[in-house]
Write a protein that holds these residues in place. Structure first.
Motif, PDB file in Angstrom:
ATOM      1  N   UNK A 187       0.511  -1.169  -0.067  1.00 33.96           N
ATOM      2  CA  UNK A 187      -0.260  -0.460  -0.223  1.00 33.96           C
ATOM      3  C   UNK A 187       0.662   1.086   0.175  1.00 33.96           C
ATOM      4  N   UNK A 188       1.932   1.355   0.839  1.00 33.31           N
ATOM      5  CA  UNK A 188       3.312   2.397   0.092  1.00 33.31           C
ATOM      6  C   UNK A 188       3.283   2.533  -0.722  1.00 33.31           C
ATOM      7  N   UNK A 189       3.865   2.123  -1.526  1.00 35.40           N
ATOM      8  CA  UNK A 189       4.433   1.542  -2.232  1.00 35.40           C
ATOM      9  C   UNK A 189       3.683   2.407  -3.554  1.00 35.40           C
ATOM     10  N   UNK A 190       2.322   2.022  -3.936  1.00 33.72           N
ATOM     11  CA  UNK A 190       1.315   2.579  -4.388  1.00 33.72           C
ATOM     12  C   UNK A 190       0.714   4.533  -4.394  1.00 33.72           C
ATOM     13  N   UNK A 191       0.728   4.106  -2.910  1.00 28.67           N
ATOM     14  CA  UNK A 191       0.774   5.615  -2.431  1.00 28.67           C
ATOM     15  C   UNK A 191       1.787   6.577  -3.776  1.00 28.67           C
ATOM     16  N   UNK A 192       3.314   5.498  -2.948  1.00 28.94           N
ATOM     17  CA  UNK A 192       4.179   6.370  -3.723  1.00 28.94           C
ATOM     18  C   UNK A 192       3.819   6.139  -4.644  1.00 28.94           C
ATOM     19  N   UNK A 193       3.976   5.940  -5.546  1.00 31.91           N
ATOM     20  CA  UNK A 193       4.052   5.467  -6.695  1.00 31.91           C
ATOM     21  C   UNK A 193       3.064   6.852  -7.493  1.00 31.91           C
ATOM     22  N   UNK A 194       1.821   7.020  -6.919  1.00 36.27           N
ATOM     23  CA  UNK A 194       0.961   7.932  -6.926  1.00 36.27           C
ATOM     24  C   UNK A 194       0.883   9.496  -6.737  1.00 36.27           C
ATOM     25  N   UNK A 195       1.712   9.673  -6.232  1.00 34.81           N
ATOM     26  CA  UNK A 195       2.352  10.699  -5.728  1.00 34.81           C
ATOM     27  C   UNK A 195       3.114  11.187  -6.309  1.00 34.81           C
ATOM     28  N   UNK A 196       4.142  10.433  -6.457  1.00 37.84           N
ATOM     29  CA  UNK A 196       4.806  10.725  -7.042  1.00 37.84           C
ATOM     30  C   UNK A 196       4.414  10.941  -9.020  1.00 37.84           C
ATOM     31  N   UNK A 197       3.790  10.293  -9.163  1.00 38.88           N
ATOM     32  CA  UNK A 197       2.777  10.399 -11.214  1.00 38.88           C
ATOM     33  C   UNK A 197       2.418  12.043 -10.779  1.00 38.88           C
ATOM     34  N   UNK A 198       1.528  11.929  -9.360  1.00 38.19           N
ATOM     35  CA  UNK A 198       0.525  13.460  -9.867  1.00 38.19           C
ATOM     36  C   UNK A 198       1.998  14.498  -9.373  1.00 38.19           C
ATOM     37  N   UNK A 199       3.454  14.340  -8.977  1.00 34.62           N
ATOM     38  CA  UNK A 199       4.177  15.421  -8.890  1.00 34.62           C
ATOM     39  C   UNK A 199       4.552  16.046  -9.869  1.00 34.62           C
ATOM     40  N   UNK A 200       4.571  14.569 -10.787  1.00 41.31           N
ATOM     41  CA  UNK A 200       5.404  14.763 -12.328  1.00 41.31           C
ATOM     42  C   UNK A 200       4.684  15.336 -13.416  1.00 41.31           C
ATOM     43  N   UNK A 201       2.961  15.141 -13.005  1.00 39.50           N
ATOM     44  CA  UNK A 201       2.227  15.739 -13.921  1.00 39.50           C
ATOM     45  C   UNK A 201       2.062  16.834 -13.318  1.00 39.50           C
ATOM     46  N   UNK A 202       2.124  17.471 -12.639  1.00 34.17           N
ATOM     47  CA  UNK A 202       2.017  19.031 -12.478  1.00 34.17           C
ATOM     48  C   UNK A 202       3.483  19.912 -12.461  1.00 34.17           C
ATOM     49  N   UNK A 203       4.269  19.194 -12.568  1.00 37.28           N
ATOM     50  CA  UNK A 203       4.874  20.019 -12.962  1.00 37.28           C
ATOM     51  C   UNK A 203       5.459  19.933 -14.430  1.00 37.28           C
ATOM     52  N   UNK A 204       4.805  19.320 -15.367  1.00 31.50           N
ATOM     53  CA  UNK A 204       5.022  19.337 -16.318  1.00 31.50           C
ATOM     54  C   UNK A 204       4.519  19.884 -17.013  1.00 31.50           C
ATOM     55  N   UNK A 205       2.704  19.577 -16.229  1.00 30.26           N
ATOM     56  CA  UNK A 205       1.655  20.268 -16.981  1.00 30.26           C
ATOM     57  C   UNK A 205       1.703  21.800 -16.575  1.00 30.26           C
ATOM     58  N   UNK A 206       2.270  22.478 -15.756  1.00 28.63           N
ATOM     59  CA  UNK A 206       3.114  24.126 -15.468  1.00 28.63           C
ATOM     60  C   UNK A 206       3.817  24.106 -16.269  1.00 28.63           C
ATOM     61  N   UNK A 207       4.913  23.083 -16.932  1.00 27.46           N
ATOM     62  CA  UNK A 207       5.480  23.690 -17.758  1.00 27.46           C
ATOM     63  C   UNK A 207       4.687  24.381 -19.344  1.00 27.46           C
ATOM     64  N   UNK A 208       3.886  23.317 -18.947  1.00 26.81           N
ATOM     65  CA  UNK A 208       3.049  23.079 -20.595  1.00 26.81           C
ATOM     66  C   UNK A 208       2.137  24.322 -20.922  1.00 26.81           C
ATOM     67  N   UNK A 209       1.542  24.605 -19.162  1.00 24.84           N
ATOM     68  CA  UNK A 209       0.806  25.357 -19.740  1.00 24.84           C
ATOM     69  C   UNK A 209       0.861  27.205 -19.022  1.00 24.84           C
ATOM     70  N   UNK A 210       2.685  26.992 -19.299  1.00 28.00           N
ATOM     71  CA  UNK A 210       3.018  28.211 -19.714  1.00 28.00           C
ATOM     72  C   UNK A 210       3.222  28.436 -20.432  1.00 28.00           C
ATOM     73  N   UNK A 211       3.570  27.703 -21.378  1.00 29.88           N
ATOM     74  CA  UNK A 211       3.907  27.902 -23.009  1.00 29.88           C
ATOM     75  C   UNK A 211       2.947  28.172 -24.091  1.00 29.88           C
ATOM     76  N   UNK A 212       1.760  26.969 -22.963  1.00 27.87           N
ATOM     77  CA  UNK A 212       0.692  27.106 -24.395  1.00 27.87           C
ATOM     78  C   UNK A 212       0.056  28.523 -23.860  1.00 27.87           C
TER      79      UNK A 212
END
Length: 157
Positions: free
Chosen positions: A24-49
């Motif tokens: 369960x801890x690994x699944x939550x860590x994976x979920x959190x890392x995906x959310x953080x990564x998606x947020x960073x990529x989304x932030x960069x893309x949003x700025x340029x878009x």
């Protein structure tokens, strides 16, 4: 039922609990890392878009409607990312570990209930028959005593 069988079942139960927690801890860590990564990529893309879309829409929609249109588009994309993250699941290994935990828990409970010596100890401790076996005030010292007796036997030879 011997004390070794009880201790082995107890150890298996504890290991299965740890396995379930780790999965369960690994699944939550994976979920959190995906959310953080998606947020960073989304932030960069949003700025340029947003810069490109603002310049493109400014000529057709004007300086008032253009930022509103871009904000709505950004919100829709953020909601899509959150929905994808919400549907991330741990996988089939959690079900297997939970089944093992449930099986060992049931086995341990049956062994405790079927042993007349354990019932005698329970009656001496003031536990009313088998109804009080869920009492942590009795089980914790009992399990600790089992573990200590096993450690003494290993250290003795």
């Amino acid at each position: 039922m011997s004390i070794h069988t009880l201790a082995r079942t107890l150890r298996l139960y504890l290991r299965s609990e740890l396995l379930v927690g780790e999965i369960r801890l690994k699944a939550q860590a994976r979920k959190l890392s995906l959310l953080i990564f998606a947020a960073l990529i989304g932030l960069m893309a949003f700025v340029f878009l947003n810069i490109a879309a603002y310049q493109w829409l400014l000529a057709g929609w004007g300086p008032i409607k253009t930022p509103f249109i871009l904000a709505v588009a950004n919100i829709v994309l953020a909601v899509i990312l959150v929905i994808i993250a919400a549907y991330t699941r741990p996988g089939p290994e959690l079900a297997a570990a939970s089944d093992l935990r449930d099986l060992t828990s049931a086995t341990l409970e049956n062994e405790l209930k079927s042993n007349p010596a354990v019932n005698a100890i329970g009656s001496m401790a003031g536990i009313d028959g088998l109804k009080g076996w869920d009492s942590a005030s009795f089980l914790v010292p009992f399990i600790t005593a089992i573990i200590r007796s096993l450690r003494r036997r290993k250290a003795a030879p």
